[in-house]
Design a protein around this motif. Structure first.
Motif, short mmCIF file in Angstrom:
data_model
loop_
_atom_site.label_atom_id
_atom_site.label_comp_id
_atom_site.label_asym_id
_atom_site.label_seq_id
_atom_site.Cartn_x
_atom_site.Cartn_y
_atom_site.Cartn_z
N VAL A 157 56.43 41.58 44.38
CA VAL A 157 55.59 40.52 43.80
C VAL A 157 55.87 40.45 42.30
O VAL A 157 55.97 41.49 41.64
CB VAL A 157 54.09 40.79 44.03
N ASP A 158 56.00 39.25 41.77
CA ASP A 158 56.35 39.09 40.37
C ASP A 158 55.12 39.27 39.47
O ASP A 158 54.64 38.34 38.83
CB ASP A 158 56.97 37.70 40.15
N PHE A 159 54.61 40.52 39.43
CA PHE A 159 53.48 40.82 38.54
C PHE A 159 53.91 40.70 37.09
O PHE A 159 55.09 40.87 36.76
CB PHE A 159 52.95 42.25 38.78
N VAL A 160 52.94 40.47 36.21
CA VAL A 160 53.22 40.43 34.79
C VAL A 160 53.65 41.82 34.31
O VAL A 160 53.21 42.84 34.82
CB VAL A 160 51.97 39.97 33.99
N GLN A 161 54.58 41.87 33.34
CA GLN A 161 55.00 43.13 32.74
C GLN A 161 54.42 43.25 31.35
O GLN A 161 54.51 42.31 30.55
CB GLN A 161 56.52 43.23 32.68
N SER A 162 53.81 44.39 31.06
CA SER A 162 53.18 44.59 29.75
C SER A 162 53.01 46.08 29.50
O SER A 162 52.93 46.87 30.45
CB SER A 162 51.82 43.89 29.70
N ASP A 163 52.96 46.48 28.21
CA ASP A 163 52.66 47.88 27.90
C ASP A 163 51.16 48.07 27.65
O ASP A 163 50.73 49.12 27.16
CB ASP A 163 53.48 48.38 26.71
N GLN A 164 50.37 47.05 27.99
CA GLN A 164 48.92 47.15 27.96
C GLN A 164 48.42 47.10 29.40
O GLN A 164 48.46 46.05 30.06
CB GLN A 164 48.32 46.03 27.12
N LEU A 165 47.97 48.23 29.89
CA LEU A 165 47.75 48.41 31.32
C LEU A 165 46.73 47.45 31.90
O LEU A 165 46.85 47.04 33.06
CB LEU A 165 47.31 49.87 31.58
N GLN A 166 45.73 47.07 31.12
CA GLN A 166 44.66 46.23 31.68
C GLN A 166 45.21 44.89 32.18
O GLN A 166 44.73 44.35 33.19
CB GLN A 166 43.53 46.01 30.65
N TYR A 167 46.22 44.35 31.50
CA TYR A 167 46.80 43.06 31.92
C TYR A 167 47.61 43.23 33.20
O TYR A 167 47.59 42.34 34.08
CB TYR A 167 47.68 42.50 30.81
N VAL A 168 48.31 44.35 33.33
CA VAL A 168 49.09 44.61 34.53
C VAL A 168 48.16 44.80 35.73
O VAL A 168 48.37 44.21 36.80
CB VAL A 168 49.98 45.86 34.34
N VAL A 169 47.12 45.61 35.55
CA VAL A 169 46.18 45.88 36.64
C VAL A 169 45.46 44.61 37.06
O VAL A 169 45.27 44.35 38.27
CB VAL A 169 45.16 46.96 36.22
N GLU A 170 45.06 43.79 36.09
CA GLU A 170 44.38 42.53 36.41
C GLU A 170 45.27 41.64 37.26
O GLU A 170 44.82 41.06 38.27
CB GLU A 170 44.01 41.82 35.11
N ASP A 171 46.54 41.53 36.88
CA ASP A 171 47.46 40.67 37.63
C ASP A 171 47.75 41.24 39.02
O ASP A 171 47.87 40.50 40.00
CB ASP A 171 48.76 40.50 36.85
N ILE A 172 47.83 42.57 39.12
CA ILE A 172 48.03 43.20 40.43
C ILE A 172 46.87 42.90 41.36
O ILE A 172 47.06 42.57 42.53
CB ILE A 172 48.23 44.73 40.26
N CYS A 173 45.66 43.00 40.84
CA CYS A 173 44.48 42.71 41.66
C CYS A 173 44.45 41.26 42.14
O CYS A 173 44.03 40.97 43.27
CB CYS A 173 43.20 43.00 40.86
N LEU A 174 44.92 40.34 41.29
CA LEU A 174 44.91 38.93 41.64
C LEU A 174 45.99 38.56 42.66
O LEU A 174 45.80 37.68 43.50
CB LEU A 174 45.08 38.07 40.38
N GLN A 175 47.14 39.25 42.61
CA GLN A 175 48.29 38.85 43.42
C GLN A 175 48.65 39.84 44.53
O GLN A 175 49.60 39.60 45.28
CB GLN A 175 49.54 38.66 42.54
N LEU A 176 47.92 40.96 44.63
CA LEU A 176 48.31 42.01 45.57
C LEU A 176 48.35 41.50 47.01
O LEU A 176 49.18 41.94 47.82
CB LEU A 176 47.34 43.19 45.46
#
Length: 575
Positions: A157-176
């Protein structure tokens, strides 16, 4: 000049023999087998084509084998540095583009130059400003950031890439919920296989096993898994010598990320090198030589298309466990990578990216150090909160700000601890000449007319006011019966002009109150500073004693024999 100190390979190469070669051969082959899939995987983290991970395994390893003071540390591409590269370079160019690649290579040259200069000028001590709790918090946070960023390849899944974990986790929850079934199955099975083989024996090339299995599955059953993303073409051939493209404006923008890589890379190398050093008696790690070796490795590597490199925790441990004795094992690993680049890159065409993600996730998640956190909570609460603050700052603010917060908090804690050191009153142990901390030894004798005061730090501008205030508090507690203050100075190793002026002022103050002020156990260099600063204009040399009990005895009995001997001794020493 000792040429062997400058070029450490000369320490072991002249005496090299077949018994050493056998261990180095096994270790070199083992590390090379692991390094090849890891190099491809870490290049993807850095946002670079897979081939550049293999380029990082060439000249940096050769240079470290020649100039590094450790004979077992394995240098090359690593997950943490790869993510830092991606974080810094992705703001300046499109990931994977020619411009992105040239910036990453320029960054390697910058990192190498800074490391080399620091090593030449013996600036390795700077790393001491990062305490172990800060390092633990930082590495644990970065491990989580790297691992979560690889979920995009693990689940397809093309999750967002970031070195700020909250943005990655948020996108994972939305697209998982839209995960790719086939990709996820292959990835999770790869994780399980790696973990099982690691439990059996760390020397088993688990990364190579899952790579081979993944390639075979995609090559012969690819039609059933046509939705699984694969590496595809990896160019063959060795990197061509070329100078990185220079741009002064770009260099200015890259400086913060370059310094971050310098600090992180050096920390990793010293941590690994020291742990391996403790297991043998053949050599000793020289921190500044490590900076020089890393610097030369990154500078020369940048001339052959390598992005920033440092030492690897996992590969170094496996190198030592497999029997490596010298840097020859690194040269054997280089030879394996060379053969791969010349003849074997087509074999990786069908390699699933989810397998590479599995390799990375298992490798980095074990860097999350729960044991150290539990230990710090028991041993030192301040260090625990320092680690936790660095951990949270890195997770939420990003890698660059995380290390800034870590360094800043380390300095604050350092200043706090030196400005408010331990202070106590000492009491006489019954039937002895010893004076001990009254808070730890209940049986000590405390006399109302005597205050034996101990200060456990240097006296300088940052804590001189604290010294004065604590001394005054203890004097007030004693009351009007106090006639003698003895400063037990055995723990004081330095005093600056502010500290001396404060002492002179306090001595004069208590003289007006008819309270004597004696010194006991003053170290020679500190005593010299006292004398040069004019303290003998206020009190005589007979106010200095070897031990606290001698000072109190002199006050009580007026016995001058021991005091005259010591006064004569320190007078001659000062002259």
């Amino acid at each position: 000049m000792n040429i062997k100190k400058i070029i450490p390979i000369l320490e072991w190469l002249p005496n090299y023999n077949m018994s050493l070669f056998r261990g180095d051969l096994v270790a070199g082959l083992t590390v090379g087998i692991i390094l090849i899939p890891q190099g491809i995987a870490y290049a993807l983290i850095a946002g670079l084509p897979p081939i550049y991970g293999l380029y990082c395994a060439l000249m940096p390893q050769v240079m470290y084998a020649v100039f590094g003071s450790s004979r077992q540390v394995s240098v090359g591409p690593v997950a943490m540095d790869s993510l830092i590269v991606a974080t810094g370079v992705s703001t300046l160019a499109l990931s994977g583009s020619d411009s992105y690649i040239s910036i990453a290579i320029l960054l390697a040259l910058m990192v190498g130059v800074i490391q080399f200069i620091m090593g030449v000028f013996s600036l390795g001590f700077i790393v001491n400003f990062l305490s172990k709790p800060v390092i633990t918090g930082f590495t644990s946070a970065v491990a989580l950031i790297i691992g979560f960023n690889q979920f995009r390849n693990l689940f397809g899944v093309d999750f967002v890439q970031s070195d700020q974990l909250q943005y990655v986790v948020e996108d994972i929850c939305l697209q998982l919920s839209s995960f790719n079934y086939n990709t996820t199955i292959i990835g999770l099975i790869s994780v399980i296989v790696i973990v099982i083989f690691r439990k059996i024996d760390k020397r088993i090339p688990n990364a190579l096993i899952v790579v081979v299995l993944g390639i075979l599955i995609m090559k012969y059953f690819g039609k059933s898994f046509n939705d699984v993303s694969i590496v595809k073409d990896i160019p063959s051939g060795l990197p061509v010598f070329s100078f990185p493209e220079f741009d002064l404006d770009l260099i200015k923008e890259l400086l913060p990320i370059a310094f971050t890589l310098v600090m992180v890379g050096y920390l990793e190398t010293i941590s690994i090198g020291k742990s391996l050093e403790a297991k043998q008696d053949e050599y000793r790690i020289r921190p500044n030589q490590e900076l020089i070796a890393l610097g030369i490795g990154n500078m020369v590597g940048s001339l052959f298309k390598a992005y920033p490199t440092t030492s690897s925790f996992s590969r170094s441990a496996i190198n030592e466990e497999s029997g490596a004795k010298t840097g020859m094992s690194a040269l054997i690993s280089v030879l394996m990578v060379v053969l791969t680049l010349l003849f074997l890159t087509p074999l990786f065409y069908h390699l699933p990216k989810t397998v590479l993600a599995a390799i990375i996730i298992v490798a980095v998640f074990k860097l999350v150090n729960f044991k150290e956190a539990a230990f710090l909570w028991k041993a030192n609460h301040l260090d625990f909160w320092l680690m936790l603050a660095t951990f949270i700052a890195t997770l939420l603010l990003g890698i660059e700000f995380g290390i800034i917060v870590g360094v800043g908090l380390s300095l604050i804690v350092l200043i706090y601890r030196t400005s408010r050191p331990y202070v106590t009153e000492l009491g006489k142990v019954p039937d002895s000449d010893f004076y001990r901390n009254k808070n730890r030894f209940e049986e000590v004798i405390i006399e109302n007319d005597v205050l034996v005061f101990r200060f456990d730090a240097q006296i300088f501008y940052a804590n001189s006011s604290y010294f004065r205030d604590k001394l005054d508090e203890m004097v007030i507690e004693k009351g009007k019966t106090l006639k003698l203050i003895v400063l037990d100075a055995e723990s004081i190793n330095r005093v600056d002009s502010t500290g001396v002026e404060m002492l002179k002022e306090r001595i004069k103050f208590y003289q007006k109150k008819e309270i004597l002020f004696y010194f006991a156990g003053v170290k020679g260099p500190v005593r010299d500073d006292f004398f040069r600063s004019g303290i003998l204009d206020i009190i005589g040399i007979n106010h200095f004693f070897m031990k606290s009990n001698q000072a109190v005895k002199f006050y009580k009995t007026g016995d001058r024999k021991e005091q005259e001997k010591y006064a004569k001794y320190i007078h001659q020493a000062y002259k």
